[in-house]
Design an enzyme around this catalytic site. Structure first.
Site: not given
Ligand code: AMP
Length: 593
Positions: A239, A261, A241, A412, A331
């Site tokens: 997906e 969050r 991000k 990710k 999502f």
């Molecule tokens: P990070 O904050 O870098 O750890 O990345 C995780 C965060 O990406 C999640 O907590 C979401 O807020 C965000 N996110 C953005 N797009 C998506 C997606 N398609 N699926 C899940 N999380 C997403």
């Protein structure tokens, strides 16, 4: 249970530094509470009246409290202020000037009075409520009541310690995963405690998701390449991000609540989502998740994250929403019409979500591709990066939603620049330095920052951060830290470093760095045999992350994995020169020396 007994436990907890002893004291405290009291005991121990997602605050300033103390004790406000200057803690001042014995109030009585103070609107009502409460308490009890009201209880007890105590309370520490699971599904440790009191460990086995109780969000692991995504997940969902604000939306009939969050209730910030949920989604009862992003309709570009957060401070949210309309890219689906979806495989949840979301103006589905091809993952990655997005999220098709956990069910892959880490790191500010030169004039020039260690429920230092903020941001930060200054290191902070000012671990900032190194100066990942980990050339890439709690910071374990990833990428890098990614721009690199 008498409030006095609770205060006595608080004192004993304050006197110990051992986590295990602390948990055992809490276990004893929870054991002696009745089923109808135990949730309140949990909230008060955490320094709150209710779980924070309910958004209930006392709204009592120090000034108001000094006014109440002066009225209750019949002494001048000036005198109270002078004593406060000397003691630095209004709890200690209360203990000194409240001279009567108190009425041996029940815990439930004190709790009810505290709730009334929090719920009353006018300052006069609040002061009268406080005066009334103080009159019924002894000096010793008043010390703790005052600290609770001001949000300064600081027993050094975090959620993880309460979970430990609740596991002990259930008889056998092997129950801990069940306690954690229940907590992850409802984010309310008081509720979990009550269930244990009423039905023991069995009640935890039957614990289910409920609308109105936010689910602790599932988190993603990181990898260094598209190839690793496919190696780990095989056929998977990839997906886009989005870089916005993660939201969990709960609907029950006409009632909608939205949580951020860190599980703060943010419903008021997003009136257009509330409307869209009521008008565009057929089902009456569900929980879904998505990322909210402010989209410039004309150019198709995304506005920066700050544009979204500004809504928090706006009175005229509707007007602001017209200026910067948002889209929620949905999502995940976690609950639908009485059924707990967290246990279902991702692909089933997604299919149901697709049935539910009729692509409207505000609610959209996240862009997704099903694939098992490395080339397809890479080209999808490049496509979303060229749209100005952060990277991709890959998801294991048969995985349940693992509430509150970070694992490889979600992965990710972010675009970052050569010479930096594969990902940014979220750190907690635990102290600061006055700085030199121009900074000294600002009264703040550098921060001491830490990671979260869930095993010990403490914060371990990892770096000093002195760059990345503008002058205005430094000033704002100093002002924000002002009410959280401490006269000595916070009981949950583990540090070998000294600072000019210690502060309560409260604010999270996101930093980037050139690399992770080993260092004897920091406590993150340090053991008697090995030095800790540190960030080299760290710089802040965001101002305070209001959507993250200190416990949401990067954990020590994650940093160690990032350190290992860094080593791996630096060797992989040279082998991938023929890659069609443009390494100088998009390589997920972390070059080590
Ligand atoms: P990070 O904050 O870098 O750890 O990345 C995780 C965060 O990406 C999640 O907590 C979401 O807020 C965000 N996110 C953005 N797009 C998506 C997606 N398609 N699926 C899940 N999380 C997403």
């Amino acid at each position: 249970m008498l409030f006095k007994e609770l205060a006595q436990y608080f004192q004993r907890v304050e006197e110990t530094t051992s986590r295990l002893e602390m948990a055992d004291l809490l276990r004893e405290l929870l054991q002696s509470a009745e089923a109808g009291e135990v949730d309140k005991v949990v909230y008060l121990t955490l320094g709150e009246l209710m779980p924070s997602f309910r958004g209930v605050e006392f709204g009592v300033s120090e000034k108001l409290l000094m006014d109440a103390l002066s009225k209750a004790c019949g002494i001048k406000v000036k005198q109270v202020e002078e004593l406060y200057k000397k003691r630095g803690d209004l709890g200690l001042v209360a203990q000194e000037i409240v001279r009567w014995q108190g009425r041996e109030l029940q815990l439930l009585q004190v709790y009810a009075e505290l709730s009334e103070i929090a719920l009353s609107r006018g300052t006069l009502e609040k002061v009268m409520g406080l005066v009334n409460l103080l009159k019924g308490l002894s000096g010793f009890e008043a010390k703790y009541a005052v600290r609770i009201v001001l949000g300064k209880l600081r027993l050094g007890v975090g959620d993880a310690t309460v979970i430990e105590a609740l596991s002990m309370l259930s008889g056998d520490r092997s129950v801990k995963p069940l306690v954690e699971r229940a907590y992850n599904l409802c984010s309310d440790l008081g509720l979990v405690a009550r269930r244990i009191k009423e039905g023991g460990a069995k009640a935890l086995e039957d614990f289910r998701v409920q609308v109105g109780y936010p689910i602790r969000m599932a988190l993603a692991e990181r990898v260094a390449s598209a190839q690793e995504v496919v190696e780990r997940l095989n056929r998977c969902a990839v997906e886009a991000k989005y870089d916005g604000l993660r939201l969990q939306v709960h609907r029950e009939g006409e009632k909608v609540e939205i949580y951020s969050r860190n599980l703060e209730r943010v419903t008021g910030m997003f009136p257009e989502i509330v409307r869209a949920v009521l008008q565009e989604v057929g089902a009456q009862s569900f929980i879904l998740e998505g990322e909210a992003v402010a989209l410039d309709e004309e150019t198709g570009d995304f506005h920066p994250f700050q544009v979204l957060m500004q809504r928090k401070r706006k009175h005229n949210v509707e007007e602001y929403a017209r200026e910067y309309p948002i889209k929620l890219f949905c999502f995940d689906l976690l609950f639908l019409q009485g059924e707990d979806y967290t246990l279902k495989p991702f692909i089933q949840r997604r299919e149901k979500l697709q049935e539910l979301i009729k692509e409207g103006n505000t609610l959209r589905l996240s862009q997704m591709l099903l694939t098992d091809s490395v080339e397809e993952v890479e080209s999808f990655f490049q496509e979303v990066v060229s749209q100005g997005l952060e990277g991709i999220m890959a998801k294991r098709l048969d995985a349940p939603y693992t509430a509150g956990a970070r694992n490889f069910n979600w992965i990710k892959l972010k675009c970052s620049y050569r010479g930096t880490l594969a990902d940014t790191v979220d750190v907690v500010v635990v102290g600061y330095y006055y700085g030199r030169g121009a900074r000294a004039r600002l009264g703040i020039g550098g921060l001491l920052v830490a990671l979260y260690d869930p095993h010990t429920d403490t914060f371990k230092t990892v770096s000093k951060v002195g760059s990345g903020f503008t002058e205005e941001e430094w000033i704002r930060l100093r002002e924000m830290l002002q009410p959280h200054r401490l006269s000595c290191k916070h009981p949950r902070v583990d540090s070998l470093m000294e600072v000019d000012v210690w502060v309560e671990p409260k604010y999270v900032i996101t930093v980037n760095a050139d690399e992770i190194t080993r260092s004897p100066l920091h406590t993150a990942g340090r053991s008697p045999q090995e030095p800790g980990y540190a960030l080299r050339f760290p710089r802040a890439v965001s101002f305070v992350r209001e959507d993250k709690n200190p416990e949401d910071a990067t954990t020590v374990e994650e940093l160690i994995r990032l350190y290992q990833l860094q080593k791996k990428v630096s060797t992989q890098w040279w082998r991938r020169e023929d890659s069609n990614l443009r390494p100088e721009t998009y390589e997920i690199s972390a070059l080590t020396s």
